[in-house]
Design a protein around this motif. Structure first.
Motif, mmCIF file in Angstrom:
data_model
loop_
_atom_site.group_PDB
_atom_site.id
_atom_site.type_symbol
_atom_site.label_atom_id
_atom_site.label_comp_id
_atom_site.label_asym_id
_atom_site.label_seq_id
_atom_site.Cartn_x
_atom_site.Cartn_y
_atom_site.Cartn_z
ATOM 1 N N ALA A 42 1.246 -0.850 -0.388
ATOM 2 C CA ALA A 42 0.077 -0.564 -0.001
ATOM 3 C C ALA A 42 0.877 1.184 -0.148
ATOM 4 C CB ALA A 42 -0.713 -0.026 0.955
ATOM 5 N N VAL A 43 1.830 1.395 0.810
ATOM 6 C CA VAL A 43 2.631 2.182 0.680
ATOM 7 C C VAL A 43 3.210 2.738 -0.787
ATOM 8 C CG1 VAL A 43 5.184 3.496 2.073
ATOM 9 C CG2 VAL A 43 2.835 2.452 3.399
ATOM 10 N N ALA A 66 2.278 1.573 -3.454
ATOM 11 C CA ALA A 66 1.585 1.673 -4.406
ATOM 12 C C ALA A 66 0.963 3.558 -4.022
ATOM 13 C CB ALA A 66 0.415 0.518 -4.301
ATOM 14 N N GLY A 67 1.364 3.791 -3.399
ATOM 15 C CA GLY A 67 0.464 5.428 -3.167
ATOM 16 C C GLY A 67 1.969 6.308 -3.310
ATOM 17 N N SER A 68 1.808 7.345 -2.848
ATOM 18 C CA SER A 68 2.803 8.107 -3.753
ATOM 19 C C SER A 68 3.866 9.163 -1.845
ATOM 20 C CB SER A 68 2.470 10.481 -3.503
ATOM 21 O OG SER A 68 1.063 10.833 -2.838
ATOM 22 N N SER A 69 3.517 8.285 -1.548
ATOM 23 C CA SER A 69 4.275 8.075 0.091
ATOM 24 C C SER A 69 6.134 7.886 0.246
ATOM 25 C CB SER A 69 3.386 7.717 1.070
ATOM 26 O OG SER A 69 2.775 6.131 1.289
ATOM 27 N N THR A 70 5.602 7.028 -0.567
ATOM 28 C CA THR A 70 7.670 6.730 -0.906
ATOM 29 C C THR A 70 8.061 8.003 -1.331
ATOM 30 O OG1 THR A 70 6.952 6.020 -3.301
ATOM 31 C CG2 THR A 70 6.921 4.522 -0.803
ATOM 32 N N ARG A 71 7.837 8.299 -1.924
ATOM 33 C CA ARG A 71 8.162 9.625 -2.239
ATOM 34 C C ARG A 71 8.114 10.503 -1.736
ATOM 35 N NH1 ARG A 71 5.137 9.160 -6.600
ATOM 36 N NH2 ARG A 71 5.540 7.662 -8.222
ATOM 37 N N GLN A 72 7.347 11.306 -1.265
ATOM 38 C CA GLN A 72 7.581 11.888 0.555
ATOM 39 C C GLN A 72 7.946 11.594 1.378
ATOM 40 O OE1 GLN A 72 3.360 12.244 1.652
ATOM 41 N NE2 GLN A 72 2.608 13.305 -0.416
ATOM 42 N N GLN A 110 11.489 3.466 -5.282
ATOM 43 C CA GLN A 110 10.659 1.848 -5.440
ATOM 44 C C GLN A 110 11.127 1.652 -5.694
ATOM 45 O OE1 GLN A 110 7.754 2.975 -5.276
ATOM 46 N NE2 GLN A 110 6.463 2.284 -7.193
#
Length: 163
Positions: A47-48, A50-56, A61
């Motif tokens: 879920a993390v 797939a969301g944009s939160s990894t970049r934040q 990836q």
């Protein structure tokens, strides 16, 4: 009837069987809890990722995928190690059950673990039920659960390096 001194008496066999059953139940519960925990953690990581939160969070990836792959390898090792113990306990219970059956004339539940007994229980069953019994003999739920980390590993390789 007196048993030879080298053979355990019925009470000892039943006690050993009860202890093995309790240990088996405990290990099966522990296996289920472990697998659920790893599944929850891996699902959260997906879920993390797939969301944009990894970049934040400043993660790429690929770095998320590497971390998750390492976690999957640990999950796989824990799964198969636990599965081996469950198989050992199942075999031990079957061995004790055979001794009980030969000395007391009573067949405890692990007698059903033997394939000929399972097949005889399905004597009047349909073709589909016989096929399902054959499949279930080789593909057990605990084994399928052990293969879940492999599915996640493929997904992490895709997320980290292909997508």
């Amino acid at each position: 009837m007196t048993l030879p001194p080298d053979e355990p008496d019925r009470a000892d066999l039943w006690h050993a069987y009860d202890r093995a059953q309790a240990h088996y139940d405990s290990d099966l519960q522990l296996f289920s809890s472990r697998m659920n925990l790893f599944l929850l953690v891996q699902s959260a990581l997906v879920a993390v990722a797939a969301g944009s939160s990894t970049r934040q969070m400043g993660l790429s990836q690929a770095s998320m995928a590497v971390f998750s792959l390492v976690l999957c390898i640990g999950w796989l090792l824990v799964a198969f190690s636990s599965y081996q113990w469950i198989k050992i306990l199942r075999a031990h219970m079957s061995e004790i059950a055979e001794k009980i059956e030969s000395t007391a004339g009573v067949a405890p539940s692990p007698a059903v673990f033997r394939r000929p007994v399972r097949q005889s229980l399905l004597s009047g069953a349909s073709f589909v039920e016989h096929v399902l019994e054959s499949v279930s003999w080789y593909v057990r739920p605990t084994l399928v659960t052990c293969c879940l980390p492999l599915l996640f590993m493929v997904g992490w390789v895709y997320i980290g390096w292909i997508a």
